[in-house]
Design an enzyme around this catalytic site. Structure first.
Site, PDB file in Angstrom:
ATOM      1  N   HIS A  25      -7.072  -8.491   2.287  1.00  0.00           N
ATOM      2  CA  HIS A  25      -5.647  -8.685   2.549  1.00  0.00           C
ATOM      3  C   HIS A  25      -4.805  -7.826   1.595  1.00  0.00           C
ATOM      4  CE1 HIS A  25      -1.994 -11.206   3.554  1.00  0.00           C
ATOM      5  NE2 HIS A  25      -1.628 -10.610   2.427  1.00  0.00           N
ATOM      6  N   GLU A  26      -5.136  -7.905   0.286  1.00  0.00           N
ATOM      7  CA  GLU A  26      -4.325  -7.170  -0.698  1.00  0.00           C
ATOM      8  C   GLU A  26      -4.474  -5.663  -0.528  1.00  0.00           C
ATOM      9  OE1 GLU A  26      -2.050  -8.705  -2.061  1.00  0.00           O
ATOM     10  OE2 GLU A  26      -2.858 -10.689  -1.635  1.00  0.00           O
TER      11      GLU A  26
ATOM     12  N   CYS B 106       1.309 -14.558   3.632  1.00  0.00           N
ATOM     13  CA  CYS B 106       1.657 -13.397   2.820  1.00  0.00           C
ATOM     14  C   CYS B 106       3.056 -13.597   2.255  1.00  0.00           C
ATOM     15  CB  CYS B 106       1.607 -12.134   3.678  1.00  0.00           C
ATOM     16  SG  CYS B 106       2.029 -10.635   2.777  1.00  0.00           S
TER      17      CYS B 106
ATOM     18  N   HIS C  50      -2.420  -3.935   2.079  1.00  0.00           N
ATOM     19  CA  HIS C  50      -1.040  -3.596   1.708  1.00  0.00           C
ATOM     20  C   HIS C  50      -0.946  -2.137   1.235  1.00  0.00           C
ATOM     21  CE1 HIS C  50       1.205  -7.316   2.125  1.00  0.00           C
ATOM     22  NE2 HIS C  50       0.281  -8.002   1.491  1.00  0.00           N
TER      23      HIS C  50
HETATM   24 NI    NI Z   1       0.208 -10.118   1.522  1.00  0.00          NI
END
Ligand code: NI
Length: 169
Positions: A134-135, A92, A138
């Site tokens: 993953h995105e 990341c 966030h």
């Molecule tokens: Ni990330």
């Protein structure tokens, strides 16, 4: 990692097609390109809005990964398909120099909008599904190390993969 903004739930975008949104996406594209990342979420550049971008062409860093079309996704909603979970390495841009093994749904459907407000709906699997999860994490204030189950599989990229010059993403 450590910035409280990265632990917040991001606000939904309420108006599409605005100059502010277009300018945010320019900043996000520039940042992702400069850092050679696979994806980026708005909170990573200090904007707590539900906007992510991602995309991976043929990339020597992911020799086994299928390419992921470049996508700008606003107000995303994810829905797993089936209950298959796969472990895989992630990095990341907000956790530079490190990699960890993270469990993710193998298949999922995602919905959202383009910055102009056109609907997007896709069913994806494997690496594409991993990048989206993953995105979108966030936007929920979740960084991948918070999902690592075995901390023996979390560490410095240089130590885990000596000589491979793997970058952050
Ligand atoms: Ni990330």
């Amino acid at each position: 990692m450590g910035d409280p903004l990265l632990l917040q739930v991001a606000q939904p975008v309420s108006e599409f097609g605005t100059a502010e949104l277009a300018s945010l996406l320019v900043d996000m594209r520039d940042t992702m390109a400069a850092l050679d990342g696979a994806g980026l979420a708005a909170p990573q550049i200090g904007i707590s809005l539900q906007v992510v971008i991602f995309g991976v062409g043929a990339n020597p860093r992911y020799p086994d990964a299928e390419s992921v079309p470049y996508t700008e996704l606003v107000n995303p909603v994810l829905e797993p398909i089936g209950d298959e979970i796969e472990e895989g390495w992630e990095g990341c841009l907000s956790v530079p120099g490190m990699r960890g093994v993270v469990p993710r749904w193998r298949r999922l459907r995602y919905r959202g909008f383009t910055p102009e407000g056109a609907p997007i709906e896709r069913e994806v699997a494997d690496f594409h599904a991993r990048v989206v999860q993953h995105e979108c994490d966030h936007l929920l204030g979740i960084l991948y190390p918070m999902r690592v189950r075995d901390l023996r599989q979390f560490g410095f990229t240089d130590a885990l993969f000596p000589g491979e010059s793997i970058q952050d993403d």
